[in-house]
Design an enzyme around this catalytic site. Structure first.
Site, PDB file in Angstrom:
ATOM      1  N   GLU A 197      -2.778  -1.543  -3.100  1.00 54.39           N
ATOM      2  CA  GLU A 197      -3.772  -1.015  -2.608  1.00 54.39           C
ATOM      3  C   GLU A 197      -3.500   0.577  -2.526  1.00 54.39           C
ATOM      4  O   GLU A 197      -2.237   0.909  -2.769  1.00 54.39           O
ATOM      5  CB  GLU A 197      -3.881  -1.143  -1.010  1.00 54.39           C
TER       6      GLU A 197
ATOM      7  N   HIS B   4      -7.658  -5.536   7.697  1.00 56.40           N
ATOM      8  CA  HIS B   4      -7.546  -4.357   9.019  1.00 56.40           C
ATOM      9  C   HIS B   4      -7.724  -4.751  10.226  1.00 56.40           C
ATOM     10  O   HIS B   4      -8.813  -5.087  10.721  1.00 56.40           O
ATOM     11  CB  HIS B   4      -8.351  -2.984   8.566  1.00 56.40           C
TER      12      HIS B   4
ATOM     13  N   HIS C 108       0.731  -1.103   0.051  1.00 54.59           N
ATOM     14  CA  HIS C 108      -0.099   0.042  -0.123  1.00 54.59           C
ATOM     15  C   HIS C 108       0.959   1.301   0.029  1.00 54.59           C
ATOM     16  O   HIS C 108       1.014   1.833   1.307  1.00 54.59           O
ATOM     17  CB  HIS C 108      -0.947  -0.035   1.243  1.00 54.59           C
TER      18      HIS C 108
END
Length: 237
Positions: A70, A190, A43
């Site tokens: 991401e 997450h 990410h």
């Protein structure tokens, strides 16, 4: 079996703390795959405080499993993804100064924007996923964008589960049932960890993939990457 994609942002954070190339991000990615993980997630953020944009390019020939990138689809990010053509791009509406992702897309408010960017990625053969909160309206909106998958934002579940509240899984289960009806693939991520991953997986029908970074790397500090990845794979099987 639900696939495990390991987010290696924290490896890059450690490397960047001292400069140089220790730990070697590419070697760690290769080892993670060797230990059985079915994907690598990164990410990159605009300030490159962990994953650098060059890392994304360097990882492309290294990753032999699924490669998931991401990020917020701003111009530089979109250009990079279209050049690299990873297995999957996961769209996350994080602010430039966000420490970590903290909310899913409003798929109704941003419907036109998401449709446009998703269609561009799909024209280039890249599977798409949208980071969403566990609300039915957002799942319905996601289906309208043309995305292939959603990624359920699981921070609230993880927080409540750690407090002993297993009822916190209910909105996630309901959203998964709806997503299945709408032919949306389901990912999640997450704050998922060895503590909660088995329970989460058992309550999400057709969970295709989880992306785990922070917890997995922290757990590996004590038990080692190979053992921790093996434990996740057992719980996801």
């Amino acid at each position: 079996m639900t696939k495990l994609s390991v987010n290696i942002n924290k490896i890059a954070t450690l490397r960047n703390a001292r400069g140089g190339n220790v730990p070697d991000l590419l070697r760690v990615a290769t080892d993670i795959e060797k230990f059985g993980a079915q994907g690598i997630t990164i990410h990159p953020r605009p300030d490159e405080r962990h994953i650098r944009y060059q890392d994304a390019y360097d990882l492309k020939p290294i990753v032999s499993t699924e490669y998931n990138i991401e990020g917020n689809p701003m111009d530089n990010f979109t250009k990079m993804v279209l050049e690299i053509k990873p297995t999957q791009v996961t769209l996350v509406p994080d602010a430039v100064d966000a420490i970590t992702s903290n909310a899913g897309w409003d798929t109704v408010k941003h419907a036109a924007y998401l449709k446009e960017i998703i269609s561009e990625f799909k024209r280039n053969g890249i599977r798409t996923s949208i980071f969403v909160d566990p609300t039915l309206k957002m799942i319905e909106g996601a289906a309208e964008t043309g995305t292939d998958r959603i990624e359920l934002y699981t921070e609230e579940f993880a927080k409540q589960y750690s407090l002993g509240n297993k009822e916190a899984i209910k909105p996630y289960t309901e959203c998964a049932i709806l997503a299945n009806k709408l032919n949306l693939g389901i990912n999640a991520g997450h704050d998922l960890s060895l503590e909660n991953i088995k329970f989460f997986k058992e309550n999400i029908p057709n969970l295709l993939e989880v992306s785990i970074g922070h917890a997995l790397i922290c757990e590996a500090l004590y038990d080692g990457l190979e053992k921790v990845i093996s434990e996740y794979l057992k719980k996801l099987s």
